[in-house]
Design a protein around this motif. Structure first.
Motif, short mmCIF file in Angstrom:
data_model
loop_
_atom_site.label_atom_id
_atom_site.label_comp_id
_atom_site.label_asym_id
_atom_site.label_seq_id
_atom_site.Cartn_x
_atom_site.Cartn_y
_atom_site.Cartn_z
N LEU A 1 3.72 -4.79 -6.01
CA LEU A 1 4.17 -5.42 -4.51
C LEU A 1 3.16 -4.92 -3.31
N THR A 2 3.31 -5.54 -2.39
CA THR A 2 2.28 -5.07 -1.30
C THR A 2 3.04 -4.02 -0.45
N PRO A 3 2.15 -3.41 0.30
CA PRO A 3 2.51 -2.13 1.10
C PRO A 3 3.99 -2.47 1.93
N SER A 4 3.80 -3.52 2.74
CA SER A 4 5.03 -3.89 3.36
C SER A 4 6.12 -4.25 2.59
N GLN A 5 6.07 -4.81 1.34
CA GLN A 5 7.22 -5.13 0.64
C GLN A 5 7.88 -3.80 -0.20
N ALA A 6 6.94 -3.11 -0.49
CA ALA A 6 7.36 -1.82 -1.06
C ALA A 6 8.13 -0.87 0.11
N LEU A 7 7.91 -0.81 1.14
CA LEU A 7 8.67 0.06 2.13
C LEU A 7 9.88 -0.82 2.64
N ALA A 8 9.57 -2.21 2.42
CA ALA A 8 10.84 -2.77 2.66
C ALA A 8 12.21 -2.61 2.02
N GLY B 1 12.58 0.26 0.13
CA GLY B 1 13.16 1.56 0.08
C GLY B 1 12.01 2.73 -0.46
N SER B 2 10.67 2.19 -0.76
CA SER B 2 9.77 3.24 -1.06
C SER B 2 9.33 4.22 -0.07
N ASN B 3 9.22 5.27 -0.29
CA ASN B 3 8.83 6.35 0.91
C ASN B 3 7.42 6.52 0.72
N TYR B 4 6.79 6.73 -0.34
CA TYR B 4 5.14 6.68 -0.35
C TYR B 4 4.61 5.93 -1.33
N LEU B 5 3.40 5.29 -0.98
CA LEU B 5 2.72 4.07 -1.56
C LEU B 5 1.51 4.88 -2.23
N VAL B 6 1.27 4.70 -3.38
CA VAL B 6 -0.06 5.25 -4.14
C VAL B 6 -0.72 3.91 -4.07
N ILE B 7 -2.05 3.94 -3.56
CA ILE B 7 -3.04 3.04 -3.54
C ILE B 7 -4.42 3.55 -3.80
#
Length: 245
Positions: free
Chosen positions: A204-211, A213-219
Motif C-alpha cells: 500500500l502507499t504510506p497514506s493508505q497504510a496509515l489510514a 491503522g498502521s503505526n510505523y511504515l518500513v520503507i
C-alpha cells in the motif's frame, strides 16, 4: 537541512530500511538524513556484516533503531538474544510469532532485563512476511487464508504481552477490528506513489497504510536508492500530510 516536513510529525511514522552491505554504506546514508524525520531499520544482512557496533553507533548518532533480526529459536536462546539487543539501546526489536507463546514471553523477559535506559525497547512479532502469498502458505501446509493466519498470529502475540506485530497493511483493518487500538502495527511493503513495487507482493502507499491503522511504515529503496534521500523522505512526509487533511 530542514523543511516544513520536519514539523509534520512529533513521532515520524517512517522507518527507513538500511538494506546495505556494510557499515560504511549505512553510515554514509545516515549522514544524509535527519534523525528527527525517521527511524532506521537494521536487518540481517547489515547486522551480519557490521555487527552490534554499527547499531550502537547509529544510536549514539541520535537515531531510533529497529533491530530487525526476527529471532526464532528455543525460548532461552531468544531471551538471551533479546537481552543482548536491548543492551544496545535499540528502539524496537522483533521475533517470529510462529515461535509460539513460550518463546515470545521469554523474549519479553529478556528485553526487559536488557533495557538500560528510560525506554524499554518495543518488542513486536512477525506474522506473515509481505513477500509471501497464499500459494506459499499452502506449500508450507497452512490451509487458512493469509488474513486469518495473520490474525491468529497477532492474537497470539497480544496474549503473550508483546507490543505489536509486523504485518502487511492490507491486514491492518482486520487486526484493528479484533485486537483494538492499543497494539502497534509495523508495516513493510510500503511504496510511495512515485515508487515501483520491487519484490513485494502485498503493498500500500504510506497514506493508505496509515489510514487503515498502521503505526510505523518500513520503507527502503524509494529512500535509500534515491538520488537525494533527504528529499525523498520529505516528499513522502508531504504526501502523507497532503492526504490526511
Amino acid at each position: 537541512m530542514q523543511s516544513p516536513a520536519s514539523t509534520l510529525f512529533t513521532d515520524s511514522p517512517i522507518v527507513v530500511a538500511l538494506d546495505f552491505q556494510d557499515a560504511q554504506q549505512a553510515l554514509a546514508f545516515a549522514a544524509q538524513i535527519d534523525p528527527t524525520l525517521c527511524k532506521l531499520k537494521v536487518g540481517k544482512e547489515l547486522f551480519t556484516s557490521a555487527g552490534p557496533q554499527l547499531v550502537a553507533q547509529l544510536v549514539d548518532n541520535g537515531f531510533k533503531v529497529f533491530l530487525d533480526l526476527k529471532f526464532h529459536d528455543i525460548p532461552n536462546t531468544v531471551a538471551k538474544a533479546c537481552e543482548a539487543a536491548a543492551k544496545l539501546g535499540v528502539w524496537m526489536l522483533n521475533v517470529h510469532a510462529s515461535g509460539g507463546s513460550a518463546m515470545m514471553q521469554a523474549a519479553l523477559e529478556g528485553t526487559s532485563k536488557g533495557s538500560t535506559g528510560t525506554h524499554t525497547p518495543y518488542l513486536i512479532a512477525v506474522t506473515v512476511l509481505t513477500s509471501m502469498n497464499q500459494a506459499v502458505l499452502h506449500e508450507l501446509g497452512v490451509e487458512a487464508d493469509i488474513e486469518q493466519h495473520v490474525l491468529r498470529l497477532a492474537q497470539l502475540t497480544k496474549a503473550a504481552g508483546l507490543d505489536g506485530v509486523v504485518c502487511s497493511a492490507q491486514e491492518a483493518t482486520l487486526i484493528r477490528q479484533h485486537i483494538g487500538q492499543d497494539f502497534l502495527l509495523v508495516t513493510p511493503g510500503i511504496r510511495p506513489s512515485f515508487a515501483s513495487k520491487d519484490d513485494q507482493s502485498r503493498i500500500l502507499t504510506p497514506s493508505q497504510a496509515l489510514a487503515v491503522g498502521s503505526n510505523y511504515l518500513v520503507i527502503g529503496r524509494p529512500i535509500t536508492q534515491a538520488a537525494d534521500p533527504l528529499q525523498a523522505l520529505h516528499l513522502i512526509l508531504q504526501e502523507i500530510e497532503s492526504t490526511s487533511v
